[in-house]
Structure formats: structure tokens, C-alpha cells
Design an enzyme around this catalytic site. Structure first.
Site, PDB file in Angstrom:
ATOM      1  NE  ARG A  75      42.377  32.992  34.847  1.00  0.00           N
ATOM      2  CZ  ARG A  75      42.217  34.238  34.473  1.00  0.00           C
ATOM      3  NH1 ARG A  75      41.928  34.521  33.211  1.00  0.00           N
ATOM      4  NH2 ARG A  75      42.313  35.227  35.352  1.00  0.00           N
ATOM      5  CG  HIS A 129      42.798  44.216  35.509  1.00  0.00           C
ATOM      6  ND1 HIS A 129      41.443  44.165  35.711  1.00  0.00           N
ATOM      7  CD2 HIS A 129      43.281  42.986  35.830  1.00  0.00           C
ATOM      8  CE1 HIS A 129      41.112  42.948  36.135  1.00  0.00           C
ATOM      9  NE2 HIS A 129      42.197  42.222  36.211  1.00  0.00           N
ATOM     10  CG  ASP A 133      41.674  41.763  42.631  1.00  0.00           C
ATOM     11  OD1 ASP A 133      42.231  40.777  42.094  1.00  0.00           O
ATOM     12  OD2 ASP A 133      40.737  42.379  42.104  1.00  0.00           O
TER      13      ASP A 133
END
Length: 384
Positions: free
Chosen positions: A93, A211, A281
Site C-alpha cells: 500500500r 474477489h 479474509d
């Protein structure tokens, strides 16, 4: 045989809940939208069911801003766990203002099997030293800014099948993964940064991206334990936290691993002897919003994860949805409070203890002190 379980029901009574009467557990890890705390953020983070905050790239401007943000979070609640996905490669990040952009972990795996020659770092010893250096640099930089934990290392094997894993994995060999991950973890620990290994028992064989869909891995329990889950057994003495995969292994259980008491309690806790924290998750992912073909809500996903054996439930990017103070995140907080008071969810004292164990014992070195540290400078020099 797979265990058939009904989708979790949520009490519908929405009258005021006395949060002061709740047993302390704080199982939710949530996010914020911006680079500093708003009044709504502070209200959510004060909620007794919230135990942590996960940071994203949108929460970053520079080191000074990130450090100020982490200080403001700890002033609000010193027990909040501040985490980030900071693996290196494409999952990192913070990459500017002095942060070293670490390589993808496959670079270390390639180094491990490469033949040493003059002028090239290669071979098992060079690779494990480089992994130690990556962990130390990662840990020192994040702790200097006030971050407590990184969701790393990735223990998945790279079969070449999963685009979402790919070069995030060290290797396709469980032995190499174990050795390099142990060195990375040691480097993180030297700098005081907690870790979370992922994605148990293994995401590398499944093709789908969790995802976007629910991945399926049709192999047997014996095959998975002998290969993908082997690093978890090898590293049983050092693992602090584990994140299960949003993958269904139908020959073991009909539920995704993150919702499966078979995987989390029978295999991970009992068979492998893991005693650290289990983090779900991200429960906003498509792979976490179905149970046995049925769509479930965010609150149902949180309850399913906690009842299966997760200590902490991640709910990411929900601060970006809806209006401040009236978003899906606020709905989850209200519904989970109702579920707890109605007895649909029972807090675990052990889960509370496991979360607190991940908090740093001492402050990290300030950035300038870190740069002058001999161990940090040697680690930077040893990076691949």
C-alpha cells in the site's frame, strides 16, 4: 462427509442495545475512507465490537500523515490493532516518501533455486538472508509509522493456476515456501511487526479469483495437507496469526475454509496445533458472500466466520459505501450487537487474548532513528 449447516439468521429487533453489557471481544476489523479520522470514523472505532483497522492506499499521502493517523487511532483506543496488506510486489500500500518497494516474493524463491555465481546473490543461504532483510525493512518502516501488523507472508504454492496469487507466492515447493517465510517472519519480528500468514489451507491451486467468485479446489484432504498446508505445519512454532482462504474444498467440506469449522477447528487448531489468531479474509469479497449457493449479507458472513472459529472478521471498503453514519458498515455493527444480545453469537475470551497478543510491546524506532540503525542499514544492503 461435508457438514450441512443453515445460513445464519439475524435477530430483527432494532431497539437500543446496551453495548456496555457486552462481553469484550471486539472481533471486527474495519476501514476508513480518508487520510484522517472523521467524527463518524471515531464513533465506529469506539464501538466495542471493533478491534482493529486495516489501512489501504487511499489512507496514504506521506509518512508524516500516516504517522499522525496512527497516533490519532491509538489516542482514541490504544488496544486497536492497525494492520495493512504490505507483502511487496503488487500488494504493497505504501511505496513512496522513503518506503522501499519490496520485490514480489517469487523473486526470493527464484533466488533460492538459482545457481550462485560471482556478482549474483543466489542459492538457499542468499535467499533466506534476503527474505530476512525484506521482513526487517518491512517491519521497521511500518512500525516507524505506527502500523502494528502486516497481512504477510503468503504461504500459498504457485501452481501457475491462480492469477490472484501468482508471483505473490515464494515458490511451488512447500519446503522453499516454509524456509523463506520463516526468514521473512523473523525479520518482521526483529522490527516488532506482527504477521498473518495466508491463505489457509492454500489458494494457489484454485483458478478463480475469490474477489470475484467462489473458487473450488477438488483435491483430497490428504493431498492438500501434504502440499499446500505443509508450511503451516512446518511453521507451527512461529505463526502468530493465520488467514483462511475463501475457497471451497468439497472433498473436505461444502463451506469455504473461512466459514468451515472443519478447516479452522478440526484441521488448523486440532490437527496442526495452531493456537494463534485466525483472521477471516475480506468478507465483502464475492467469495465470502455465498454459502452453499445462497447469497448472504455482510452480517451473516461475519457471524458465519466467527462461529466457524475466526477470532477476527475483516470487513473492507465498506466505509466507501452509503452515507456517513448510515452505511452497510453501520448496519453490521447494529446487527452484530443484536445477534450478541440474542445469543446468536457468543464472544470468546480466548479470541480477545489472541488479538491483544498481536499488539506491539514497545514503540517502533522513529524514522530517523531507524535510518541510523545498524541493523536496518544492513538489511537494506541485503535486499535482493
Amino acid at each position: 462427509m461435508p457438514l450441512e449447516r443453515p445460513v445464519i439468521s439475524i435477530p430483527q429487533r432494532r431497539e437500543a442495545v446496551d453495548v456496555k453489557t457486552m462481553t469484550q471481544h471486539s472481533p471486527l476489523m474495519i476501514d476508513i475512507a480518508g487520510t484522517q479520522l472523521t467524527a463518524v470514523d471515531k464513533k465506529r472505532l469506539r464501538h466495542p465490537l471493533v478491534g482493529g483497522l486495516i489501512l489501504f492506499g487511499r489512507n496514504w499521502e506521506n509518512r508524516a500523515q500516516l504517522t499522525a493517523l496512527c497516533i490519532s487511532i491509538k489516542r482514541l483506543r490504544p488496544d486497536l490493532l492497525i494492520a495493512v496488506d504490505h507483502e511487496g510486489g503488487r500488494v504493497q500500500r505504501f511505496r513512496s516518501d522513503g518506503f522501499v518497494h519490496l520485490p514480489p516474493m517469487s523473486v526470493l524463491g527464484d533466488m533460492f533455486v538459482a545457481a550462485p555465481r560471482v556478482g549474483r546473490k543466489a542459492g538457499p543461504l542468499a535467499a533466506t538472508r534476503a527474505a530476512l532483510a525484506c521482513g526487517h525493512v518491512m517491519g521497521a518502516q511500518l512500525r516507524a509509522c505506527g502500523v502494528d501488523m502486516s497481512f504477510a507472508p503468503v504461504l500459498d504454492l504457485d501452481y501457475g493456476a491462480s492469477s490472484v496469487i501468482g508471483n505473490r507466492a515464494f515458490s511451488d515447493d512447500a519446503r522453499i515456501v516454509s524456509l523463506l517465510a520463516q526468514s521473512l517472519i523473523q525479520g518482521m519480528a526483529q522490527a516488532g511487526l506482527a504477521h498473518c500468514a495466508k491463505h489457509f489451507p492454500g489458494h494457489g491451486y484454485a483458478h478463480a479469483d475469490s474477489h470475484l467468485a467462489v473458487p473450488i479446489d477438488k483435491r483430497s484432504l490428504r493431498s492438500i495437507l501434504a502440499n499446500d498446508a505443509a508450511p503451516y505445519a512446518t511453521l507451527d512454532l512461529v505463526l502468530q496469526a493465520v488467514m483462511p482462504a475463501h475457497v471451497v474444498y468439497p472433498k473436505v467440506d461444502s463451506l469455504p475454509a473461512g466459514f468451515s469449522a472443519v478447516w479452522l477447528q478440526k484441521v488448523l487448531r486440532q490437527s496442526l496445533g495452531f493456537s494463534g489468531a485466525i483472521f477471516s479474509d475480506d468478507l465483502s469479497m464475492a467469495g465470502a458472500r455465498q454459502i452453499q449457493g445462497r447469497e448472504i449479507s455482510a452480517t451473516q458472513a461475519v457471524l458465519a466466520a466467527l462461529q466457524a472459529g475466526c477470532d477476527m472478521a475483516l470487513l473492507c471498503n465498506q466505509s466507501l459505501v452509503g452515507k456517513p453514519g448510515d452505511s452497510p458498515l453501520d448496519t453490521v455493527l447494529a446487527e452484530l450487537s443484536l445477534a450478541q444480545n440474542a445469543g446468536a453469537y457468543q464472544p470468546e475470551a480466548a479470541s480477545h487474548t489472541r488479538r491483544l497478543a498481536l499488539l506491539p510491546r514497545v514503540p517502533g524506532l522513529a524514522w530517523q532513528g531507524m535510518l541510523q540503525s545498524q541493523s536496518y542499514r544492513r538489511a537494506v544492503a541485503a535486499l535482493p
